[in-house]
Scaffold this motif. Structure first.
Motif, PDB file in Angstrom:
ATOM      1  N   GLY A  53       0.686  -1.250  -0.130  1.00 48.90           N
ATOM      2  CA  GLY A  53       0.039  -0.028   0.012  1.00 48.90           C
ATOM      3  C   GLY A  53       0.905   1.160   0.083  1.00 48.90           C
ATOM      4  O   GLY A  53       0.246   2.133  -0.148  1.00 48.90           O
ATOM      5  N   ALA A  54       2.087   1.110   0.120  1.00 51.16           N
ATOM      6  CA  ALA A  54       2.890   2.365  -0.018  1.00 51.16           C
ATOM      7  C   ALA A  54       2.785   3.231  -1.135  1.00 51.16           C
ATOM      8  O   ALA A  54       2.906   4.447  -1.001  1.00 51.16           O
ATOM      9  CB  ALA A  54       4.414   1.947   0.373  1.00 51.16           C
ATOM     10  N   TRP A  55       2.364   2.606  -2.104  1.00 51.96           N
ATOM     11  CA  TRP A  55       2.366   3.197  -3.665  1.00 51.96           C
ATOM     12  C   TRP A  55       1.059   3.724  -3.652  1.00 51.96           C
ATOM     13  O   TRP A  55       0.859   4.771  -4.728  1.00 51.96           O
ATOM     14  CB  TRP A  55       2.515   2.084  -4.666  1.00 51.96           C
ATOM     15  N   ARG A  56      -0.035   4.098  -2.714  1.00 49.29           N
ATOM     16  CA  ARG A  56      -1.204   4.516  -3.057  1.00 49.29           C
ATOM     17  C   ARG A  56      -1.140   6.031  -2.690  1.00 49.29           C
ATOM     18  O   ARG A  56      -0.223   6.441  -2.035  1.00 49.29           O
ATOM     19  CB  ARG A  56      -1.973   3.813  -1.964  1.00 49.29           C
ATOM     20  N   PRO A  57      -2.206   6.865  -3.207  1.00 52.36           N
ATOM     21  CA  PRO A  57      -2.039   8.233  -2.931  1.00 52.36           C
ATOM     22  C   PRO A  57      -2.041   8.634  -1.314  1.00 52.36           C
ATOM     23  O   PRO A  57      -2.615   8.061  -0.437  1.00 52.36           O
ATOM     24  CB  PRO A  57      -3.479   8.635  -3.488  1.00 52.36           C
ATOM     25  N   TRP A  58      -1.471   9.536  -0.935  1.00 52.47           N
ATOM     26  CA  TRP A  58      -1.292  10.014   0.380  1.00 52.47           C
ATOM     27  C   TRP A  58      -2.763  10.347   0.789  1.00 52.47           C
ATOM     28  O   TRP A  58      -3.244  10.198   1.767  1.00 52.47           O
ATOM     29  CB  TRP A  58      -0.514  11.441   0.552  1.00 52.47           C
ATOM     30  N   ASP A  59      -3.257  11.175  -0.053  1.00 54.13           N
ATOM     31  CA  ASP A  59      -4.720  11.903   0.062  1.00 54.13           C
ATOM     32  C   ASP A  59      -5.888  11.611  -0.999  1.00 54.13           C
ATOM     33  O   ASP A  59      -5.393  12.063  -2.191  1.00 54.13           O
ATOM     34  CB  ASP A  59      -4.743  13.323   0.685  1.00 54.13           C
TER      35      ASP A  59
END
Length: 505
Positions: free
Chosen positions: A218-224
Protein backbone atom coordinates in the motif's frame (compact mmCIF):
# COMPACT_ATOMS: atom_id res chain seq x y z
CA UNK A 1 1.57 25.38 -14.62
CA UNK A 2 1.57 23.26 -11.51
CA UNK A 3 3.84 20.26 -10.96
CA UNK A 4 1.52 17.47 -12.15
CA UNK A 5 0.83 18.49 -15.72
CA UNK A 6 -2.92 19.01 -15.25
CA UNK A 7 -3.13 19.86 -11.55
CA UNK A 8 -5.28 22.90 -12.31
CA UNK A 9 -7.60 20.95 -14.57
CA UNK A 10 -11.34 20.98 -13.93
CA UNK A 11 -12.64 17.72 -12.45
CA UNK A 12 -16.09 16.37 -13.35
CA UNK A 13 -16.97 13.27 -11.34
CA UNK A 14 -19.68 10.74 -12.08
CA UNK A 15 -22.34 9.70 -9.55
CA UNK A 16 -21.06 6.72 -7.65
CA UNK A 17 -24.13 4.53 -8.05
CA UNK A 18 -24.77 5.26 -11.72
CA UNK A 19 -21.11 4.79 -12.53
CA UNK A 20 -21.00 1.32 -10.94
CA UNK A 21 -18.61 2.40 -8.22
CA UNK A 22 -17.49 0.68 -5.09
CA UNK A 23 -16.35 2.68 -2.11
CA UNK A 24 -13.08 1.05 -1.11
CA UNK A 25 -10.74 1.63 1.79
CA UNK A 26 -7.03 2.42 1.87
CA UNK A 27 -4.26 0.83 3.80
CA UNK A 28 -2.15 3.19 5.90
CA UNK A 29 0.90 4.48 4.07
CA UNK A 30 4.10 3.02 5.35
CA UNK A 31 6.95 5.29 6.38
CA UNK A 32 9.85 5.82 4.04
CA UNK A 33 12.55 3.19 4.44
CA UNK A 34 15.47 3.92 6.72
CA UNK A 35 18.47 5.72 5.21
CA UNK A 36 21.00 3.47 3.55
CA UNK A 37 24.78 3.66 3.68
CA UNK A 38 24.59 6.67 6.01
CA UNK A 39 27.76 8.13 7.43
CA UNK A 40 27.59 10.13 10.67
CA UNK A 41 27.41 13.86 9.98
CA UNK A 42 30.17 15.82 11.68
CA UNK A 43 32.46 18.82 11.43
CA UNK A 44 30.27 21.40 9.69
CA UNK A 45 27.80 23.21 11.98
CA UNK A 46 24.08 23.24 11.14
CA UNK A 47 23.91 26.96 10.42
CA UNK A 48 21.31 27.03 7.63
CA UNK A 49 18.03 25.45 6.57
CA UNK A 50 17.97 21.67 6.20
CA UNK A 51 17.88 20.95 2.46
CA UNK A 52 18.06 17.91 0.25
CA UNK A 53 20.93 17.66 -2.26
CA UNK A 54 21.94 15.48 -5.18
CA UNK A 55 25.66 14.79 -5.49
CA UNK A 56 26.66 13.30 -8.85
CA UNK A 57 29.95 11.42 -8.88
CA UNK A 58 31.87 8.99 -11.07
CA UNK A 59 29.85 5.76 -10.80
CA UNK A 60 32.38 3.37 -9.28
CA UNK A 61 32.58 1.91 -5.80
CA UNK A 62 35.86 3.54 -4.80
CA UNK A 63 34.90 7.03 -5.91
CA UNK A 64 31.44 6.87 -4.35
CA UNK A 65 33.00 5.66 -1.10
CA UNK A 66 35.44 8.57 -1.04
CA UNK A 67 32.68 11.06 -1.83
CA UNK A 68 30.58 9.70 1.04
CA UNK A 69 33.43 10.51 3.43
CA UNK A 70 33.64 14.03 2.02
CA UNK A 71 29.87 14.39 2.45
CA UNK A 72 30.11 13.50 6.13
CA UNK A 73 33.00 15.89 6.64
CA UNK A 74 30.96 18.70 5.03
CA UNK A 75 28.04 18.14 7.38
CA UNK A 76 25.89 15.97 5.13
CA UNK A 77 23.92 12.81 5.82
CA UNK A 78 23.68 10.23 3.04
CA UNK A 79 20.07 9.16 2.49
CA UNK A 80 20.75 6.79 -0.39
CA UNK A 81 23.57 6.18 -2.86
CA UNK A 82 22.65 4.93 -6.34
CA UNK A 83 26.13 3.63 -6.97
CA UNK A 84 25.30 2.28 -10.45
CA UNK A 85 24.73 5.84 -11.72
CA UNK A 86 26.83 7.75 -9.18
CA UNK A 87 23.94 9.76 -7.73
CA UNK A 88 23.97 10.30 -3.95
CA UNK A 89 21.02 11.88 -2.12
CA UNK A 90 22.09 13.91 0.90
CA UNK A 91 20.48 16.04 3.62
CA UNK A 92 22.49 18.93 5.01
CA UNK A 93 22.01 22.19 6.92
CA UNK A 94 25.42 23.50 5.85
CA UNK A 95 24.73 26.47 3.51
CA UNK A 96 28.10 25.86 1.83
CA UNK A 97 27.55 22.12 1.38
CA UNK A 98 27.06 22.07 -2.41
CA UNK A 99 29.95 24.42 -3.09
CA UNK A 100 32.21 22.32 -0.87
CA UNK A 101 31.26 19.06 -2.59
CA UNK A 102 31.79 20.48 -6.10
CA UNK A 103 35.48 20.75 -5.28
CA UNK A 104 35.77 17.09 -4.23
CA UNK A 105 37.63 14.84 -6.71
CA UNK A 106 35.24 12.55 -8.58
CA UNK A 107 32.23 14.87 -8.18
CA UNK A 108 30.85 16.14 -11.49
CA UNK A 109 28.00 18.23 -10.02
CA UNK A 110 26.19 18.88 -6.76
CA UNK A 111 23.23 21.03 -5.86
CA UNK A 112 20.11 21.51 -3.79
CA UNK A 113 17.02 19.79 -5.17
CA UNK A 114 14.69 22.33 -3.54
CA UNK A 115 14.63 25.89 -2.26
CA UNK A 116 12.37 25.29 0.75
CA UNK A 117 13.58 23.57 3.93
CA UNK A 118 12.66 19.93 4.52
CA UNK A 119 9.49 19.47 6.54
CA UNK A 120 8.03 16.55 8.44
CA UNK A 121 4.87 15.03 6.99
CA UNK A 122 1.58 16.38 8.25
CA UNK A 123 2.63 19.91 9.22
CA UNK A 124 0.28 21.61 6.78
CA UNK A 125 -3.48 21.27 6.62
CA UNK A 126 -5.11 20.36 3.33
CA UNK A 127 -8.35 22.08 2.39
CA UNK A 128 -11.40 20.22 1.16
CA UNK A 129 -11.72 19.88 -2.63
CA UNK A 130 -14.34 21.91 -4.41
CA UNK A 131 -17.69 20.22 -4.79
CA UNK A 132 -17.61 18.15 -7.97
CA UNK A 133 -20.06 18.76 -10.81
CA UNK A 134 -22.30 15.86 -11.76
CA UNK A 135 -23.39 14.52 -15.11
CA UNK A 136 -27.13 14.53 -15.90
CA UNK A 137 -28.77 11.13 -15.42
CA UNK A 138 -30.14 11.32 -18.95
CA UNK A 139 -26.62 11.56 -20.33
CA UNK A 140 -25.46 8.53 -18.36
CA UNK A 141 -28.49 6.53 -19.46
CA UNK A 142 -27.73 7.39 -23.08
CA UNK A 143 -24.13 6.27 -22.59
CA UNK A 144 -25.21 3.01 -20.95
CA UNK A 145 -27.62 2.26 -23.78
CA UNK A 146 -24.97 2.97 -26.41
CA UNK A 147 -22.45 0.78 -24.58
CA UNK A 148 -24.86 -2.14 -24.36
CA UNK A 149 -25.72 -1.88 -28.05
CA UNK A 150 -22.07 -1.85 -29.10
CA UNK A 151 -20.65 -4.33 -26.58
CA UNK A 152 -18.54 -1.65 -24.90
CA UNK A 153 -17.63 -0.81 -21.31
CA UNK A 154 -20.47 1.04 -19.50
CA UNK A 155 -18.79 4.45 -19.72
CA UNK A 156 -16.89 3.91 -22.97
CA UNK A 157 -19.33 5.99 -25.09
CA UNK A 158 -18.11 8.99 -23.05
CA UNK A 159 -14.48 8.25 -24.04
CA UNK A 160 -14.13 10.06 -27.36
CA UNK A 161 -10.37 9.70 -26.98
CA UNK A 162 -10.32 5.93 -27.62
CA UNK A 163 -11.72 6.03 -31.18
CA UNK A 164 -9.61 9.15 -31.80
CA UNK A 165 -6.51 6.93 -31.73
CA UNK A 166 -8.37 3.73 -32.78
CA UNK A 167 -7.74 2.12 -29.41
CA UNK A 168 -11.26 0.66 -29.42
CA UNK A 169 -10.48 -1.24 -32.63
CA UNK A 170 -7.00 -2.18 -31.42
CA UNK A 171 -8.43 -3.92 -28.34
CA UNK A 172 -10.28 -6.37 -30.58
CA UNK A 173 -7.00 -7.33 -32.28
CA UNK A 174 -4.61 -7.36 -29.31
CA UNK A 175 -5.33 -5.74 -25.91
CA UNK A 176 -1.67 -5.99 -24.92
CA UNK A 177 0.55 -8.53 -23.20
CA UNK A 178 0.66 -9.38 -19.49
CA UNK A 179 4.43 -9.46 -19.92
CA UNK A 180 4.51 -5.68 -20.42
CA UNK A 181 4.30 -3.24 -17.48
CA UNK A 182 3.86 0.53 -17.59
CA UNK A 183 5.28 2.22 -14.50
CA UNK A 184 3.32 5.31 -13.50
CA UNK A 185 5.73 7.78 -11.87
CA UNK A 186 3.22 10.08 -10.21
CA UNK A 187 1.13 10.76 -7.08
CA UNK A 188 0.40 7.10 -6.47
CA UNK A 189 -2.34 4.79 -7.76
CA UNK A 190 -5.43 3.41 -6.03
CA UNK A 191 -4.88 -0.23 -6.99
CA UNK A 192 -8.15 -1.22 -5.28
CA UNK A 193 -10.20 0.56 -7.97
CA UNK A 194 -12.44 -2.00 -9.74
CA UNK A 195 -11.18 -0.86 -13.13
CA UNK A 196 -7.49 -1.15 -12.13
CA UNK A 197 -6.99 -3.98 -9.65
CA UNK A 198 -6.96 -6.76 -12.27
CA UNK A 199 -3.99 -5.21 -14.09
CA UNK A 200 -2.02 -3.87 -11.13
CA UNK A 201 1.47 -5.19 -10.36
CA UNK A 202 2.29 -4.72 -6.67
CA UNK A 203 5.74 -6.31 -7.00
CA UNK A 204 6.75 -3.54 -9.42
CA UNK A 205 5.36 -0.72 -7.27
CA UNK A 206 6.91 1.47 -4.58
CA UNK A 207 6.89 4.75 -2.71
CA UNK A 208 10.05 6.61 -3.77
CA UNK A 209 9.36 9.86 -1.91
CA UNK A 210 12.57 11.06 -0.30
CA UNK A 211 14.76 8.95 -2.56
CA UNK A 212 14.52 5.50 -0.96
CA UNK A 213 12.12 2.89 -2.39
CA UNK A 214 9.53 1.64 0.11
CA UNK A 215 7.83 -1.49 -1.24
CA UNK A 216 5.64 -2.28 1.77
CA UNK A 217 2.01 -3.07 0.97
CA UNK A 218 0.00 0.00 0.00
CA UNK A 219 2.96 2.39 0.16
CA UNK A 220 2.36 3.26 -3.51
CA UNK A 221 -1.18 4.54 -2.91
CA UNK A 222 -2.09 8.26 -2.85
CA UNK A 223 -1.37 10.14 0.37
CA UNK A 224 -4.79 11.81 0.19
CA UNK A 225 -7.30 10.31 -2.27
CA UNK A 226 -9.20 13.61 -2.49
CA UNK A 227 -6.10 15.58 -3.47
CA UNK A 228 -3.63 13.11 -4.99
CA UNK A 229 -5.88 11.68 -7.71
CA UNK A 230 -3.56 12.46 -10.62
CA UNK A 231 -1.74 9.11 -10.84
CA UNK A 232 -4.95 7.09 -10.57
CA UNK A 233 -6.49 9.03 -13.46
CA UNK A 234 -3.39 8.39 -15.58
CA UNK A 235 -3.53 4.68 -14.73
CA UNK A 236 -7.04 4.22 -16.09
CA UNK A 237 -6.19 5.79 -19.42
CA UNK A 238 -3.31 3.36 -19.83
CA UNK A 239 -4.85 0.08 -18.72
CA UNK A 240 -8.35 0.19 -17.24
CA UNK A 241 -9.58 -3.36 -17.71
CA UNK A 242 -12.34 -4.37 -20.13
CA UNK A 243 -14.29 -6.08 -17.36
CA UNK A 244 -17.82 -4.74 -17.67
CA UNK A 245 -17.11 -1.90 -15.21
CA UNK A 246 -16.56 1.79 -15.92
CA UNK A 247 -14.08 2.81 -18.63
CA UNK A 248 -11.54 1.10 -20.89
CA UNK A 249 -7.81 1.77 -21.17
CA UNK A 250 -5.73 2.12 -24.32
CA UNK A 251 -3.92 -1.15 -23.50
CA UNK A 252 -6.37 -3.05 -21.28
CA UNK A 253 -4.31 -6.25 -21.34
CA UNK A 254 -1.00 -4.90 -20.02
CA UNK A 255 0.05 -4.41 -16.41
CA UNK A 256 0.53 -1.13 -14.57
CA UNK A 257 2.61 -0.29 -11.53
CA UNK A 258 2.72 2.77 -9.29
CA UNK A 259 5.95 4.51 -8.33
CA UNK A 260 4.90 7.35 -6.04
CA UNK A 261 7.16 10.41 -6.06
CA UNK A 262 4.94 13.26 -4.84
CA UNK A 263 5.54 14.80 -1.41
CA UNK A 264 2.67 14.54 1.08
CA UNK A 265 0.47 17.65 1.38
CA UNK A 266 2.33 19.67 -1.27
CA UNK A 267 2.54 17.09 -4.10
CA UNK A 268 5.97 18.38 -5.15
CA UNK A 269 8.01 16.08 -7.39
CA UNK A 270 11.62 16.50 -6.24
CA UNK A 271 14.71 15.19 -8.04
CA UNK A 272 15.76 12.63 -5.45
CA UNK A 273 12.34 10.95 -5.65
CA UNK A 274 12.31 10.90 -9.45
CA UNK A 275 15.85 9.47 -9.56
CA UNK A 276 14.71 6.68 -7.24
CA UNK A 277 11.68 6.04 -9.49
CA UNK A 278 13.66 5.64 -12.72
CA UNK A 279 16.19 3.36 -11.04
CA UNK A 280 13.43 1.30 -9.41
CA UNK A 281 11.57 0.94 -12.72
CA UNK A 282 14.76 -0.16 -14.45
CA UNK A 283 15.63 -2.73 -11.78
CA UNK A 284 12.10 -4.18 -11.58
CA UNK A 285 11.35 -5.06 -15.18
CA UNK A 286 9.19 -2.09 -16.18
CA UNK A 287 9.09 -1.58 -19.97
CA UNK A 288 7.50 1.90 -20.20
CA UNK A 289 7.30 4.80 -17.72
CA UNK A 290 4.65 7.51 -17.78
CA UNK A 291 5.86 10.93 -16.60
CA UNK A 292 3.05 13.48 -16.43
CA UNK A 293 4.91 16.10 -14.36
CA UNK A 294 7.98 18.27 -14.25
CA UNK A 295 10.64 18.00 -11.56
CA UNK A 296 10.05 20.71 -8.94
CA UNK A 297 10.84 23.40 -8.03
CA UNK A 298 12.02 24.68 -11.43
CA UNK A 299 9.80 24.57 -14.52
CA UNK A 300 13.05 24.88 -16.48
CA UNK A 301 16.43 23.80 -15.07
CA UNK A 302 19.24 25.98 -16.43
CA UNK A 303 22.66 24.48 -17.01
CA UNK A 304 24.44 27.69 -15.98
CA UNK A 305 23.01 27.43 -12.46
CA UNK A 306 24.95 24.92 -10.35
CA UNK A 307 21.95 23.63 -8.38
CA UNK A 308 19.73 23.27 -11.46
CA UNK A 309 22.56 21.69 -13.46
CA UNK A 310 22.90 19.06 -10.73
CA UNK A 311 19.17 18.27 -11.04
CA UNK A 312 19.53 17.79 -14.81
CA UNK A 313 22.59 15.60 -14.23
CA UNK A 314 21.00 13.43 -11.54
CA UNK A 315 17.63 12.84 -13.24
CA UNK A 316 19.36 12.51 -16.62
CA UNK A 317 21.61 9.75 -15.31
CA UNK A 318 18.65 7.88 -13.86
CA UNK A 319 16.58 8.19 -17.04
CA UNK A 320 19.53 7.03 -19.15
CA UNK A 321 20.08 4.09 -16.81
CA UNK A 322 16.44 3.10 -17.27
CA UNK A 323 16.73 3.35 -21.06
CA UNK A 324 19.80 1.16 -20.93
CA UNK A 325 17.72 -1.45 -19.09
CA UNK A 326 15.08 -1.42 -21.84
CA UNK A 327 12.70 1.20 -20.50
CA UNK A 328 10.97 3.74 -22.78
CA UNK A 329 10.28 6.99 -20.91
CA UNK A 330 7.22 8.98 -22.06
CA UNK A 331 6.69 12.53 -20.73
CA UNK A 332 4.22 15.42 -20.97
CA UNK A 333 5.19 18.57 -22.88
CA UNK A 334 3.49 20.91 -20.38
CA UNK A 335 0.40 23.08 -20.14
CA UNK A 336 1.63 26.67 -20.61
CA UNK A 337 1.10 27.06 -24.39
CA UNK A 338 4.83 27.73 -24.75
CA UNK A 339 6.98 27.23 -27.84
CA UNK A 340 9.75 24.99 -26.54
CA UNK A 341 11.76 25.76 -29.68
CA UNK A 342 11.76 29.53 -29.05
CA UNK A 343 14.97 31.43 -28.46
CA UNK A 344 13.70 32.84 -25.15
CA UNK A 345 10.82 32.11 -22.76
CA UNK A 346 9.55 33.84 -19.63
CA UNK A 347 9.22 31.66 -16.54
CA UNK A 348 7.19 33.33 -13.79
CA UNK A 349 6.47 30.28 -11.63
CA UNK A 350 9.88 29.11 -10.41
CA UNK A 351 10.91 28.16 -7.82
CA UNK A 352 7.43 26.99 -6.93
CA UNK A 353 8.29 25.73 -3.44
CA UNK A 354 9.29 29.15 -2.08
CA UNK A 355 9.05 32.60 -3.74
CA UNK A 356 8.85 32.55 -7.55
CA UNK A 357 10.83 35.16 -9.48
CA UNK A 358 10.33 36.17 -13.10
CA UNK A 359 13.24 35.10 -15.28
CA UNK A 360 14.02 34.79 -18.96
CA UNK A 361 15.29 31.38 -20.04
CA UNK A 362 16.45 29.71 -23.23
CA UNK A 363 14.95 26.24 -23.83
CA UNK A 364 18.22 25.28 -25.50
CA UNK A 365 20.10 25.51 -22.21
CA UNK A 366 17.23 25.47 -19.68
CA UNK A 367 15.39 22.16 -19.80
CA UNK A 368 12.00 20.97 -18.70
CA UNK A 369 12.96 17.77 -16.82
CA UNK A 370 12.32 14.93 -17.58
CA UNK A 371 10.48 16.04 -20.74
CA UNK A 372 13.49 17.38 -22.61
CA UNK A 373 15.98 14.72 -21.54
CA UNK A 374 17.58 12.79 -24.44
CA UNK A 375 15.66 9.68 -25.44
CA UNK A 376 12.41 10.73 -23.79
CA UNK A 377 9.21 10.73 -25.88
CA UNK A 378 7.73 14.24 -25.53
CA UNK A 379 3.94 14.42 -25.88
CA UNK A 380 1.66 17.31 -26.88
CA UNK A 381 -2.11 17.32 -26.32
CA UNK A 382 -4.97 17.44 -28.81
CA UNK A 383 -8.75 17.81 -28.56
CA UNK A 384 -11.78 16.24 -30.21
CA UNK A 385 -11.21 18.02 -33.52
CA UNK A 386 -7.54 16.95 -33.62
CA UNK A 387 -6.36 20.52 -33.12
CA UNK A 388 -3.64 21.23 -30.56
CA UNK A 389 -5.22 21.75 -27.15
CA UNK A 390 -5.21 25.46 -26.30
CA UNK A 391 -2.92 24.95 -23.28
CA UNK A 392 -0.43 22.46 -24.74
CA UNK A 393 3.21 23.38 -25.14
CA UNK A 394 4.57 22.85 -28.65
CA UNK A 395 7.77 23.32 -30.64
CA UNK A 396 9.39 22.18 -33.86
CA UNK A 397 11.93 19.50 -33.04
CA UNK A 398 10.72 19.37 -29.42
CA UNK A 399 7.44 17.45 -29.73
CA UNK A 400 7.76 13.80 -30.73
CA UNK A 401 4.09 12.81 -30.96
CA UNK A 402 0.65 14.02 -29.88
CA UNK A 403 -2.40 12.36 -28.29
CA UNK A 404 -5.81 13.27 -26.86
CA UNK A 405 -5.42 15.38 -23.75
CA UNK A 406 -8.76 17.14 -23.73
CA UNK A 407 -9.87 20.67 -24.56
CA UNK A 408 -12.99 22.42 -23.26
CA UNK A 409 -13.11 24.45 -26.49
CA UNK A 410 -13.40 21.28 -28.61
CA UNK A 411 -16.64 19.50 -27.69
CA UNK A 412 -17.68 16.04 -28.94
CA UNK A 413 -21.15 14.96 -29.99
CA UNK A 414 -23.56 13.16 -27.68
CA UNK A 415 -23.50 11.18 -25.51
CA UNK A 416 -20.14 12.49 -24.25
CA UNK A 417 -20.62 16.25 -24.69
CA UNK A 418 -17.42 16.81 -22.71
CA UNK A 419 -14.12 17.57 -24.41
CA UNK A 420 -11.92 16.35 -21.55
CA UNK A 421 -10.62 12.85 -20.77
CA UNK A 422 -12.67 10.44 -18.67
CA UNK A 423 -10.74 8.04 -16.45
CA UNK A 424 -10.46 6.45 -13.02
CA UNK A 425 -10.27 8.26 -9.68
CA UNK A 426 -9.42 7.06 -6.15
CA UNK A 427 -12.22 5.45 -4.21
CA UNK A 428 -13.77 3.64 -7.15
CA UNK A 429 -14.89 6.77 -9.00
CA UNK A 430 -14.39 8.18 -12.50
CA UNK A 431 -13.88 11.80 -13.60
CA UNK A 432 -12.91 14.11 -16.44
CA UNK A 433 -9.55 15.89 -16.53
CA UNK A 434 -7.58 17.73 -19.21
CA UNK A 435 -3.89 18.37 -19.75
CA UNK A 436 -0.77 17.03 -21.38
CA UNK A 437 -0.89 14.77 -18.31
CA UNK A 438 -3.87 13.09 -19.96
CA UNK A 439 -2.21 12.93 -23.39
CA UNK A 440 0.92 11.19 -22.12
CA UNK A 441 -0.78 7.98 -20.88
CA UNK A 442 -2.39 7.53 -24.30
CA UNK A 443 1.11 7.41 -25.78
CA UNK A 444 2.40 5.19 -22.97
CA UNK A 445 -0.50 2.82 -23.67
CA UNK A 446 0.26 2.68 -27.40
CA UNK A 447 3.96 2.14 -26.58
CA UNK A 448 2.91 -0.79 -24.37
CA UNK A 449 0.93 -2.25 -27.29
CA UNK A 450 3.99 -1.91 -29.51
CA UNK A 451 6.17 -3.58 -26.89
CA UNK A 452 3.58 -6.37 -26.69
CA UNK A 453 3.82 -6.89 -30.46
CA UNK A 454 7.63 -6.48 -30.54
CA UNK A 455 8.91 -7.79 -27.18
CA UNK A 456 12.55 -7.78 -28.25
CA UNK A 457 12.55 -4.18 -29.56
CA UNK A 458 14.65 -1.55 -27.80
CA UNK A 459 13.22 1.70 -26.41
CA UNK A 460 14.64 3.53 -29.44
CA UNK A 461 12.95 1.10 -31.83
CA UNK A 462 9.60 1.48 -30.04
CA UNK A 463 9.96 5.26 -30.28
CA UNK A 464 10.66 4.98 -34.03
CA UNK A 465 7.52 2.87 -34.47
CA UNK A 466 5.43 5.37 -32.50
CA UNK A 467 6.54 8.12 -34.88
CA UNK A 468 6.33 6.06 -38.05
CA UNK A 469 2.76 4.90 -37.35
CA UNK A 470 1.39 8.27 -36.16
CA UNK A 471 -1.22 10.18 -38.18
CA UNK A 472 -0.27 13.82 -38.79
CA UNK A 473 -3.19 16.19 -39.57
CA UNK A 474 -0.74 18.88 -40.73
CA UNK A 475 -0.78 22.50 -39.61
CA UNK A 476 -4.23 24.14 -39.47
CA UNK A 477 -4.74 26.89 -42.03
CA UNK A 478 -3.74 30.26 -40.65
CA UNK A 479 -2.23 28.89 -37.43
CA UNK A 480 0.99 30.89 -37.07
CA UNK A 481 2.36 28.85 -34.16
CA UNK A 482 2.33 25.67 -36.24
CA UNK A 483 5.50 25.37 -38.28
CA UNK A 484 7.10 22.53 -40.19
CA UNK A 485 5.73 20.09 -42.74
CA UNK A 486 2.79 17.73 -43.14
CA UNK A 487 5.01 14.96 -41.78
CA UNK A 488 6.74 16.72 -38.87
CA UNK A 489 5.59 19.97 -37.29
CA UNK A 490 5.54 21.95 -34.08
CA UNK A 491 2.02 21.00 -32.95
CA UNK A 492 2.02 17.24 -33.49
CA UNK A 493 5.65 16.23 -33.93
CA UNK A 494 5.35 13.15 -36.13
CA UNK A 495 1.60 12.98 -35.54
CA UNK A 496 -1.18 11.65 -33.31
CA UNK A 497 -0.41 8.11 -32.16
CA UNK A 498 -2.36 5.21 -33.69
CA UNK A 499 -3.13 2.17 -31.49
CA UNK A 500 -4.53 0.07 -34.33
CA UNK A 501 -1.34 0.45 -36.33
CA UNK A 502 0.60 -0.62 -33.22
CA UNK A 503 -1.17 -3.98 -32.89
CA UNK A 504 -1.06 -4.67 -36.63
CA UNK A 505 2.63 -3.84 -37.07
Amino acid sequence: MAHPRSRRARVLALPLGLALTASLGFLPNAATAAPQDSAPAAAAPASGPLLSYVVNATPDHATVGAVKKAIAKAGGKVIVAHEQIGVIVVHSANPEFAETLRAVPGVQSAGASRTAPLKASGTTDVGKPQKLDRLPKSQLKAAAAAAKANGEEPLEPLQWDLPAIKADKAAKVNPGSRNVTVGIIDTGVDDTHPDLKANFSAKQSANCVGGVADTSKGAWRPWDPDEDYHGTHVAGTIAAARNGVGVAGVAPGVKISAIKVSEPKTAFFYAESVVCAFVFAADHGVEVTNNSYYVDPWMFNCKDDADQAAIIDAVGRAAKYAQGKGVLNVAAAGNSNLDLAAEKLTDTGSPNDSTPVERTVSPKTCWDVPTQLPGTVTVAATGVHKAKSYYSNFGLGQIDVAAPGGDSKQVPELPAKNGNILSTMPGGDWAYLAGTSMATPHVAGVAALLKSAHPKSSPQEIQWLLKQQADNPGCPTGEATCTGTKHVNSHYGYGIVNALNAVKS
